[in-house]
Design a protein around this motif. Sequence first.
Motif, PDB file in Angstrom:
ATOM      1  N   HIS A  88       0.407  -0.917   0.059  1.00 42.08           N
ATOM      2  CA  HIS A  88       0.006  -0.042  -0.026  1.00 42.08           C
ATOM      3  C   HIS A  88       0.832   0.926   0.209  1.00 42.08           C
ATOM      4  O   HIS A  88       0.587   2.373  -1.117  1.00 42.08           O
ATOM      5  CB  HIS A  88      -0.888   0.152   1.271  1.00 42.08           C
ATOM      6  CG  HIS A  88      -2.150  -0.841   1.469  1.00 42.08           C
ATOM      7  ND1 HIS A  88      -2.930  -0.894   0.047  1.00 42.08           N
ATOM      8  CD2 HIS A  88      -1.580  -2.418   1.864  1.00 42.08           C
ATOM      9  CE1 HIS A  88      -3.525  -2.602   0.948  1.00 42.08           C
ATOM     10  NE2 HIS A  88      -3.231  -2.767   1.153  1.00 42.08           N
ATOM     11  N   ILE A  89       1.944   1.064   0.575  1.00 41.60           N
ATOM     12  CA  ILE A  89       2.482   2.509   0.888  1.00 41.60           C
ATOM     13  C   ILE A  89       3.846   2.633  -0.211  1.00 41.60           C
ATOM     14  O   ILE A  89       3.437   3.716  -0.578  1.00 41.60           O
ATOM     15  CB  ILE A  89       3.469   2.844   2.516  1.00 41.60           C
ATOM     16  CG1 ILE A  89       2.427   2.896   3.408  1.00 41.60           C
ATOM     17  CG2 ILE A  89       4.062   3.817   2.714  1.00 41.60           C
ATOM     18  CD1 ILE A  89       2.817   2.853   4.456  1.00 41.60           C
ATOM     19  N   TYR A  90       4.494   1.637  -0.107  1.00 38.83           N
ATOM     20  CA  TYR A  90       5.667   1.697  -1.151  1.00 38.83           C
ATOM     21  C   TYR A  90       4.893   1.763  -2.895  1.00 38.83           C
ATOM     22  O   TYR A  90       5.941   3.115  -3.494  1.00 38.83           O
ATOM     23  CB  TYR A  90       6.164   0.916  -1.358  1.00 38.83           C
ATOM     24  CG  TYR A  90       7.926   0.717  -2.193  1.00 38.83           C
ATOM     25  CD1 TYR A  90       8.796   1.182  -2.323  1.00 38.83           C
ATOM     26  CD2 TYR A  90       7.676   0.149  -3.488  1.00 38.83           C
ATOM     27  CE1 TYR A  90       9.950   1.156  -2.511  1.00 38.83           C
ATOM     28  CE2 TYR A  90       8.597   0.164  -4.026  1.00 38.83           C
ATOM     29  CZ  TYR A  90      10.512   0.537  -3.903  1.00 38.83           C
ATOM     30  OH  TYR A  90      11.210   0.261  -3.960  1.00 38.83           O
ATOM     31  N   PRO A  91       3.967   1.327  -3.581  1.00 43.95           N
ATOM     32  CA  PRO A  91       3.910   1.798  -4.432  1.00 43.95           C
ATOM     33  C   PRO A  91       2.750   2.964  -4.888  1.00 43.95           C
ATOM     34  O   PRO A  91       3.208   3.497  -5.498  1.00 43.95           O
ATOM     35  CB  PRO A  91       2.140   1.087  -4.997  1.00 43.95           C
ATOM     36  CG  PRO A  91       3.290  -0.417  -3.772  1.00 43.95           C
ATOM     37  CD  PRO A  91       2.951   0.121  -2.836  1.00 43.95           C
ATOM     38  N   ARG A  92       2.393   3.960  -3.548  1.00 43.28           N
ATOM     39  CA  ARG A  92       2.403   5.342  -3.768  1.00 43.28           C
ATOM     40  C   ARG A  92       3.192   6.155  -3.929  1.00 43.28           C
ATOM     41  O   ARG A  92       3.419   7.105  -4.630  1.00 43.28           O
ATOM     42  CB  ARG A  92       1.090   5.803  -2.365  1.00 43.28           C
ATOM     43  CG  ARG A  92       0.025   5.100  -2.827  1.00 43.28           C
ATOM     44  CD  ARG A  92      -1.307   5.207  -1.509  1.00 43.28           C
ATOM     45  NE  ARG A  92      -1.950   4.063  -1.699  1.00 43.28           N
ATOM     46  CZ  ARG A  92      -3.624   5.144  -2.239  1.00 43.28           C
ATOM     47  NH1 ARG A  92      -3.686   6.910  -2.913  1.00 43.28           N
ATOM     48  NH2 ARG A  92      -4.505   4.108  -1.838  1.00 43.28           N
ATOM     49  N   ILE A  98       3.591   7.049 -14.955  1.00 43.67           N
ATOM     50  CA  ILE A  98       2.355   8.212 -14.598  1.00 43.67           C
ATOM     51  C   ILE A  98       1.672   8.012 -14.398  1.00 43.67           C
ATOM     52  O   ILE A  98       0.607   8.598 -13.189  1.00 43.67           O
ATOM     53  CB  ILE A  98       3.391   9.084 -15.364  1.00 43.67           C
ATOM     54  CG1 ILE A  98       4.270  10.498 -15.169  1.00 43.67           C
ATOM     55  CG2 ILE A  98       2.017  10.410 -14.729  1.00 43.67           C
ATOM     56  CD1 ILE A  98       5.077  10.737 -16.267  1.00 43.67           C
ATOM     57  N   GLU A  99       1.083   6.833 -14.457  1.00 42.61           N
ATOM     58  CA  GLU A  99      -0.635   6.874 -15.268  1.00 42.61           C
ATOM     59  C   GLU A  99      -1.082   5.967 -13.165  1.00 42.61           C
ATOM     60  O   GLU A  99      -2.247   6.208 -13.145  1.00 42.61           O
ATOM     61  CB  GLU A  99      -1.403   5.692 -15.648  1.00 42.61           C
ATOM     62  CG  GLU A  99      -0.860   6.424 -17.469  1.00 42.61           C
ATOM     63  CD  GLU A  99       0.444   6.549 -18.129  1.00 42.61           C
ATOM     64  OE1 GLU A  99       1.389   5.763 -17.419  1.00 42.61           O
ATOM     65  OE2 GLU A  99       0.463   7.380 -18.455  1.00 42.61           O
ATOM     66  N   ASP A 100      -0.056   5.218 -12.708  1.00 37.97           N
ATOM     67  CA  ASP A 100      -0.353   4.876 -11.536  1.00 37.97           C
ATOM     68  C   ASP A 100      -0.185   5.550 -10.514  1.00 37.97           C
ATOM     69  O   ASP A 100      -1.047   5.218  -9.162  1.00 37.97           O
ATOM     70  CB  ASP A 100       0.977   4.237 -10.942  1.00 37.97           C
ATOM     71  CG  ASP A 100       0.940   2.299 -11.979  1.00 37.97           C
ATOM     72  OD1 ASP A 100      -0.294   2.660 -12.260  1.00 37.97           O
ATOM     73  OD2 ASP A 100       1.750   1.921 -12.399  1.00 37.97           O
ATOM     74  N   LYS A 101       0.745   6.468 -10.560  1.00 37.58           N
ATOM     75  CA  LYS A 101       0.217   7.549  -9.546  1.00 37.58           C
ATOM     76  C   LYS A 101      -0.835   8.952  -9.792  1.00 37.58           C
ATOM     77  O   LYS A 101      -1.539   9.344  -8.208  1.00 37.58           O
ATOM     78  CB  LYS A 101       1.962   9.099  -9.735  1.00 37.58           C
ATOM     79  CG  LYS A 101       1.810  10.287  -8.549  1.00 37.58           C
ATOM     80  CD  LYS A 101       3.452  10.332  -9.335  1.00 37.58           C
ATOM     81  CE  LYS A 101       3.658  11.222  -7.708  1.00 37.58           C
ATOM     82  NZ  LYS A 101       4.544  12.380  -8.373  1.00 37.58           N
ATOM     83  N   LYS A 102      -2.094   8.863 -10.562  1.00 41.77           N
ATOM     84  CA  LYS A 102      -2.888   9.391 -10.646  1.00 41.77           C
ATOM     85  C   LYS A 102      -4.187   9.109  -9.894  1.00 41.77           C
ATOM     86  O   LYS A 102      -4.596   9.380  -9.590  1.00 41.77           O
ATOM     87  CB  LYS A 102      -3.348   9.270 -12.267  1.00 41.77           C
ATOM     88  CG  LYS A 102      -3.364  10.450 -12.630  1.00 41.77           C
ATOM     89  CD  LYS A 102      -3.452  10.082 -14.050  1.00 41.77           C
ATOM     90  CE  LYS A 102      -2.381  11.307 -15.299  1.00 41.77           C
ATOM     91  NZ  LYS A 102      -2.817  10.738 -16.825  1.00 41.77           N
ATOM     92  N   ASP A 103      -3.932   6.987  -9.415  1.00 41.50           N
ATOM     93  CA  ASP A 103      -4.611   6.670  -8.561  1.00 41.50           C
ATOM     94  C   ASP A 103      -4.828   7.266  -7.319  1.00 41.50           C
ATOM     95  O   ASP A 103      -4.422   7.749  -6.432  1.00 41.50           O
ATOM     96  CB  ASP A 103      -4.092   5.030  -8.338  1.00 41.50           C
ATOM     97  CG  ASP A 103      -4.528   4.435  -9.733  1.00 41.50           C
ATOM     98  OD1 ASP A 103      -5.812   5.193  -9.850  1.00 41.50           O
ATOM     99  OD2 ASP A 103      -4.140   3.835 -10.101  1.00 41.50           O
TER     100      ASP A 103
END
Length: 103
Positions: A88-92, A98-103
Amino acid sequence: MSKEGTEIRSMSHYDETNTERLVRKARDAPFMIVGLVGLVGVVGYGLYGFRNRQLKTSVYLIHMRVAAQGFVVLCLTAGISYNLFNEHIYPRLYPKSIEDKKD
């Protein structure tokens, strides 16, 4: 071509040696190894201290049981915290794109 060469080995865990199984489980759950080392440590300390104790046997065994349970709870808490951080924390903090950061 032989039948064994084309067959998918779905039950490959049955063909493992004990060492291969321990290595596989260590990769899957690294805190299991920490727990096993802690178990050996608590048992070793308990056997060593059993000869040099100043307490009654029943009180000493209760203290060793509480120490072993405390170590298990510590390992479980560390393992769950590690998994939660990785999922949960590391992927954020470090998104793959960049597309993953929008979540």
